[in-house]
Design a protein around this motif. Structure first.
Motif, short mmCIF file in Angstrom:
data_model
loop_
_atom_site.label_atom_id
_atom_site.label_comp_id
_atom_site.label_asym_id
_atom_site.label_seq_id
_atom_site.Cartn_x
_atom_site.Cartn_y
_atom_site.Cartn_z
N ALA A 9 0.85 -1.19 0.00
CA ALA A 9 0.00 0.00 0.00
C ALA A 9 0.88 1.23 0.00
CB ALA A 9 -0.92 -0.01 1.22
N ARG A 10 0.50 2.20 -0.84
CA ARG A 10 1.23 3.47 -0.93
C ARG A 10 0.35 4.58 -0.35
NH1 ARG A 10 0.69 2.03 -6.02
NH2 ARG A 10 -0.13 4.05 -6.58
N ASN A 11 1.01 5.62 0.15
CA ASN A 11 0.30 6.79 0.67
C ASN A 11 -0.77 6.41 1.68
OD1 ASN A 11 1.87 8.31 -1.13
ND2 ASN A 11 0.31 8.21 -2.72
N VAL A 12 -0.41 5.53 2.58
CA VAL A 12 -1.34 5.06 3.61
C VAL A 12 -1.61 6.20 4.59
CG1 VAL A 12 -1.65 3.40 5.48
CG2 VAL A 12 -0.51 2.70 3.36
N PRO A 13 -2.89 6.47 4.85
CA PRO A 13 -3.19 7.53 5.81
C PRO A 13 -2.73 7.14 7.22
CG PRO A 13 -5.20 6.41 5.11
CD PRO A 13 -4.07 5.84 4.31
N SER A 14 -2.59 8.11 8.07
CA SER A 14 -2.13 7.85 9.44
C SER A 14 -3.30 7.64 10.39
CB SER A 14 -1.27 9.02 9.93
OG SER A 14 -2.04 10.21 9.92
N THR A 15 -4.52 7.57 9.84
CA THR A 15 -5.71 7.42 10.67
C THR A 15 -6.34 6.05 10.47
OG1 THR A 15 -7.09 8.40 8.95
CG2 THR A 15 -6.20 9.89 10.63
N ALA A 16 -7.07 5.62 11.50
CA ALA A 16 -7.80 4.35 11.46
C ALA A 16 -9.12 4.55 12.17
CB ALA A 16 -6.97 3.25 12.13
N GLY A 17 -10.03 3.60 11.94
CA GLY A 17 -11.32 3.65 12.60
C GLY A 17 -11.68 2.29 13.16
N ILE A 18 -12.64 2.28 14.06
CA ILE A 18 -13.09 1.06 14.71
C ILE A 18 -14.57 0.86 14.40
CG2 ILE A 18 -13.41 -0.13 16.92
CD1 ILE A 18 -11.17 1.72 18.03
N CYS A 19 -14.95 -0.36 14.01
CA CYS A 19 -16.36 -0.67 13.77
C CYS A 19 -16.80 -1.79 14.71
CB CYS A 19 -16.60 -1.09 12.33
SG CYS A 19 -18.36 -1.42 12.00
N HIS A 20 -17.91 -1.54 15.40
CA HIS A 20 -18.47 -2.51 16.34
C HIS A 20 -19.75 -3.14 15.81
CE1 HIS A 20 -15.73 -1.17 19.52
NE2 HIS A 20 -16.06 0.08 19.22
N CYS A 21 -20.06 -2.99 14.52
CA CYS A 21 -21.31 -3.56 14.01
C CYS A 21 -21.28 -5.09 14.16
CB CYS A 21 -21.55 -3.15 12.56
SG CYS A 21 -20.66 -4.11 11.31
N PRO A 22 -22.44 -5.71 14.22
CA PRO A 22 -22.47 -7.17 14.40
C PRO A 22 -21.69 -7.95 13.34
CG PRO A 22 -24.63 -6.23 14.85
CD PRO A 22 -23.78 -5.12 14.29
N MET A 23 -21.75 -7.51 12.07
CA MET A 23 -21.01 -8.25 11.03
C MET A 23 -19.51 -8.14 11.23
SD MET A 23 -22.72 -8.57 7.31
CE MET A 23 -23.36 -6.95 6.97
N CYS A 24 -19.01 -6.96 11.53
CA CYS A 24 -17.57 -6.80 11.76
C CYS A 24 -17.12 -7.60 12.99
CB CYS A 24 -17.19 -5.33 11.91
SG CYS A 24 -17.07 -4.46 10.33
N ARG A 25 -17.94 -7.59 14.04
CA ARG A 25 -17.57 -8.36 15.23
C ARG A 25 -17.51 -9.85 14.92
NH1 ARG A 25 -21.81 -5.93 18.22
NH2 ARG A 25 -22.36 -8.08 18.72
N ARG A 26 -18.45 -10.35 14.13
CA ARG A 26 -18.42 -11.77 13.77
C ARG A 26 -17.23 -12.07 12.86
NH1 ARG A 26 -24.53 -11.41 13.18
NH2 ARG A 26 -25.25 -12.26 15.15
N TRP A 27 -16.96 -11.16 11.94
CA TRP A 27 -15.89 -11.37 10.96
C TRP A 27 -14.52 -11.37 11.63
CZ3 TRP A 27 -12.97 -7.47 7.79
CH2 TRP A 27 -12.35 -8.07 6.68
N THR A 28 -14.32 -10.49 12.60
CA THR A 28 -13.00 -10.36 13.22
C THR A 28 -12.89 -11.07 14.56
OG1 THR A 28 -13.56 -8.34 14.42
CG2 THR A 28 -12.67 -8.07 12.19
N GLY A 29 -14.02 -11.39 15.17
CA GLY A 29 -14.00 -11.96 16.50
C GLY A 29 -13.97 -10.89 17.57
N SER A 30 -13.98 -9.64 17.18
CA SER A 30 -13.94 -8.50 18.09
C SER A 30 -14.45 -7.30 17.31
CB SER A 30 -12.50 -8.30 18.58
OG SER A 30 -12.43 -7.20 19.45
N ALA A 31 -13.74 -6.20 17.34
CA ALA A 31 -14.07 -5.03 16.53
C ALA A 31 -13.10 -4.98 15.35
CB ALA A 31 -13.93 -3.76 17.36
N LEU A 32 -13.55 -4.44 14.24
CA LEU A 32 -12.65 -4.21 13.11
C LEU A 32 -11.94 -2.89 13.34
CD1 LEU A 32 -11.44 -4.66 10.29
CD2 LEU A 32 -13.46 -3.53 9.35
#
Length: 144
Positions: A9-32
C-alpha cells in the motif's frame, strides 16, 4: 499470516477507525480496526488466493483461501464510499503510529472491552444510518 496473499500500500493515511457492528464483530471476533486506503494505492500479490463474499448488497469481505486471514472490507455499491479498501490494521508490517479518529456502531460495543482514548468521533447505529441510509435497508445476505 501464511504469505499466500501479500499487499503493498502506498500513501497510507495515518488514521484508522473502529467498527463494532455485528457483522464486523463476527468477521473479526472483536471489533474491526481498519485503515481506509484507496484501491488504486493497493497492489495485491497472490490474488488467486483471495476469497470474497458479497456480505451485503453494498459491500464485500475478503480473506486468504489458504489460512483464512481477513484481508479487507470493501464497498461495492457505486457511491462516494466505493473505491477503497478497509484493511485490518493488524495486516500492516508496522501497525504503530495510526491515530484512531472514529468508532462506529459504538452502541453495539460489548461492555467487556473498550479502547483507550476518547478524542475521536463516536457514532451509534442510528447516527450511521442517518448518514448512510443504505445501512438500514440491508442485513447480511446469509444468516450467520
Amino acid at each position: 499470516m501464511c504469505g499466500a496473499v501479500i499487499f503493498t500500500a502506498r500513501n497510507v493515511p495515518s488514521t484508522a477507525g473502529i467498527c463494532h457492528c455485528p457483522m464486523c464483530r463476527r468477521w473479526t471476533g472483536s471489533a474491526l480496526i481498519g485503515v481506509t486506503v484507496p484501491a488504486d494505492k493497493v497492489v495485491w500479490q497472490g490474488e488467486h488466493n483471495i476469497a470474497r463474499l458479497q456480505s451485503s448488497r453494498w459491500a464485500e469481505r475478503a480473506w486468504c483461501k489458504q489460512c483464512g486471514s481477513n484481508l479487507y472490507f470493501r464497498v461495492t455499491m457505486e457511491s462516494e464510499w466505493s473505491g477503497n479498501y478497509e484493511l485490518p490494521m493488524g495486516l500492516f508490517d508496522d501497525p504503530n503510529g495510526f491515530e484512531i479518529t472514529n468508532e462506529i456502531y459504538f452502541d453495539h460495543k460489548p461492555d467487556s472491552y473498550s479502547f483507550a482514548g476518547t478524542d475521536r468521533t463516536q457514532l451509534t447505529r442510528a447516527d450511521c444510518v442517518a448518514k448512510f441510509p443504505v445501512l438500514d435497508e440491508d442485513g447480511p445476505l446469509k444468516a450467520g
